[in-house]
Each structure stands twice: as C-alpha cells, then as structure tokens.
Design a protein around this motif. Structure first.
Motif, PDB file in Angstrom:
ATOM      1  N   TYR A 183       9.894 -60.201  41.247  1.00  0.00           N
ATOM      2  CA  TYR A 183      10.932 -61.225  41.232  1.00  0.00           C
ATOM      3  C   TYR A 183      10.817 -62.108  39.987  1.00  0.00           C
ATOM      4  CZ  TYR A 183      12.330 -60.070  45.993  1.00  0.00           C
ATOM      5  OH  TYR A 183      12.806 -59.429  47.104  1.00  0.00           O
ATOM      6  N   ASN A 215      18.157 -64.882  43.268  1.00  0.00           N
ATOM      7  CA  ASN A 215      18.139 -63.534  42.695  1.00  0.00           C
ATOM      8  C   ASN A 215      19.372 -62.716  43.075  1.00  0.00           C
ATOM      9  OD1 ASN A 215      16.436 -63.838  45.212  1.00  0.00           O
ATOM     10  ND2 ASN A 215      16.711 -61.616  45.241  1.00  0.00           N
ATOM     11  N   SER A 247      16.180 -63.918  38.536  1.00  0.00           N
ATOM     12  CA  SER A 247      16.505 -62.904  39.540  1.00  0.00           C
ATOM     13  C   SER A 247      15.369 -61.892  39.686  1.00  0.00           C
ATOM     14  CB  SER A 247      17.820 -62.204  39.181  1.00  0.00           C
ATOM     15  OG  SER A 247      17.799 -61.745  37.839  1.00  0.00           O
ATOM     16  N   TYR A 248      15.274 -60.961  38.735  1.00  0.00           N
ATOM     17  CA  TYR A 248      14.245 -59.924  38.824  1.00  0.00           C
ATOM     18  C   TYR A 248      13.523 -59.773  37.494  1.00  0.00           C
ATOM     19  CZ  TYR A 248      16.782 -58.771  43.058  1.00  0.00           C
ATOM     20  OH  TYR A 248      17.395 -58.842  44.273  1.00  0.00           O
TER      21      TYR A 248
END
Length: 323
Positions: free
Chosen positions: A181, A114, A175-176
């Motif tokens: 997440y 991330n 990543s997000y």
C-alpha cells in the motif's frame, strides 16, 4: 554571465520552494463553540458508487443530526473508482456524499484513500477539485508529491474567535506501491515539518494538532500489542508499505496529539504510543467488505479549549431498524 544564470536559477528554485509551502486562505472560519468545545465527526471508507447507497447516506445524516459537529472529516475511500470510472459517475458519487453536510451547512474536509481513483478515469487532483467546489468543503488539492492531492492544514480559533489554538493536518497517503500500500513520502514529511515550524514561529508556540490520512502507519499494530488499546481488532493491519519516518517526525516536532486513519474496515481500536494517540475511525459505508455484527458508524472527537492536551472520543453506531 555565469553569476546572472546562477541568480536566475536560485530565484526560480526559491519561487518553487515558496509555492510548495504556501499558505492558502481558509475558506470557512473554524472556532470553538460558546461552551469551549469543538466537535469532529470522522467518516471513513464509504466506498460510494454513482448509484447512491441509501443506508450509507442515512447513517451520515443521523450522525450529523444527533452529534451536530463543528467539522466532518472524511478519511479516504470516500468513493470507489472501480465502480464509478467516468467523470459523470464520479461527480454523482461525490454529490451523494456531499449532500448531508451541505444541506446542514456543516464544514467538511477530505483526504483520499487507495480506492478513490483506482481504475478510474478521474485522477486524484481532479477529484479533489470536485470536492472543493462545494460551498462548505475546506479541502485543498495541493501535494508535494506528483500524482497526489490533499496535503494541507486547517486552523481552529478559540471561542472568542480572536486566537488560533488548534490545527489539523491532512495528508494523502497514496494508493499502491510496488511493496504494497501507499505511504507518506519524504517530501510530505518535509512539508509537514516546515509547516509545523512556520506555525510555531507565527503563533509563538507549538500549536496542538491532529493528523488525518487513510492508510495506517506501520506503528499502528504496536498500539494493539501494548495491551492498552480500546476497541476492536478484527483483521490484520494493512499498513503503509514503507516506514518513511513520519512517526519519528511527529515525536521530533511535537504538537500532534492524535493520528486518525481508516482503511481496515473491521478495526476501530485506539490507544497511546509514545504520547501520541493512534486511532482508527469506524467504517461508515455499507459498500465493500465488513464483518457480521460489526456495525457501521463514525468516530466522534471532542476538544476542550481549556485542556487541549486531552480530548474525548467515542463511536457513534448505526441504529438498527425493526422495519
């Protein structure tokens, strides 16, 4: 006229489908050694900047020299995009990481985490291309999900070098997400299931496999809850925001013996859940957060070609200097 249009559309879609599940030639041949073993070193969460962290690189070098692995796998947050935002900074950070493996001519491969492209001007696909430019790197920048890079597999042959007997899946867990997440998407699960089916058809049987990505599955904590996990749990898990069905798919398809991740810097426990080993690596990098007394290190995994259903694993930790 309509038939021709439909035929053209179907041909176009079929072409996309084939490209989506294409098989890319493996740059370096991987095989079990003369003793019938194949050793993997997992480095994770290096969080490297353009200014080299000498302690991180020294640890990597020591692990590679003492363990002499057949493959090094880096499971995300390899660089930290928040601290190397420009292209030249990213290239320097990746060069720092690449040198230990390249100098020793050890094949290595990566998935992203991330932080790799967080606040960074170099996107995931471009970063993967940088890794791929190195002679001994086996990474690929394809993904079935737009904006991601690094869904691929690696085949390992037996010690006679005449038959594929093991496989490694690499996935970009993102990543997000708005919910937290990143998580493995349905398209990636479809890709994995299709590839697993194709490998079974190609080799006439299910090929035992490992899977590596960065962010833990939501099932990871169940391993600790079982009371049978080995290792430490020093922080609450930060898993993928959504359980999109990957673990269920692994059980359905069979073959995957172990899933290895990083992300949570002070956890390193590992254990069995429904016949699949779910395990953390050991945080390798000296940048970013940690826990006093929780040494940096790497996870070592050893396969034996005479018993591919089982494998050995242990942690290789930093050696404290008196200087």
């Amino acid at each position: 006229m309509i038939d021709n249009v439909l035929k053209s559309i179907l041909t176009f879609l079929n072409g996309i489908f084939k490209r989506k599940y294409r098989v890319i030639p493996q740059k370096i041949n991987l095989k079990f050694n003369q003793n019938g073993e194949f050793k993997i070193v997992q480095f994770t969460d290096l969080h490297e900047y353009s200014l080299k962290n000498k302690k991180t690189i020294r640890l990597m070098e020591n692990v590679l020299d003492t363990e002499q692995p057949d493959l090094a796998v880096l499971t995300g947050d390899i660089i930290d995009g928040r601290f190397c935002k420009l292209k030249e900074e990213v290239k320097k950070a990746i060069a720092n990481i690449a040198k230990p493996m390249e100098d020793r001519k050890i094949p290595w491969t990566v998935v992203l985490g991330n932080h790799d492209d967080e606040l960074c001007m170099v996107n995931r696909k471009s970063q993967m291309k940088m890794y791929m430019s190195y002679k001994y790197n086996l990474s690929q920048n394809f993904s079935s999900v737009i904006g991601r890079a690094g869904d691929y597999n690696l085949i390992i042959k037996n010690s006679k070098n005449d038959k594929p007997i093991f496989n490694i899946y690499m996935l970009d867990s993102g990543s997000y997400d708005i919910k937290g997440y990143g998580y493995i998407r349905k398209e990636q699960i479809d890709w994995y299931k299709k590839l697993s089916t194709n490998l079974k058809k190609q080799f006439g049987k299910i090929i035992p496999s490992f899977m590596f990505f960065h962010i833990p599955l939501q099932q990871q904590y169940k391993v600790w809850q079982s009371g049978k996990a080995i290792g430490e749990r020093n922080e609450k898990e930060s898993p993928q925001a959504v359980d999109s069905g990957l673990f269920s798919a692994l059980i359905e398809m069979g073959g995957v013996k172990g899933v290895f991740i990083g992300h949570d810097h002070t956890n390193d426990y590992i254990g069995d859940l429904n016949g699949i080993i779910l395990g953390y690596g050991r945080k390798t990098g000296y940048n970013s957060y940690g826990k006093k007394g929780f040494a940096k290190g790497a996870r070592i995994i050893i396969l034996n070609e005479n018993n591919l259903e089982k494998f050995k694993t242990y942690k290789k930790l930093e050696v404290k200097s008196n200087k």
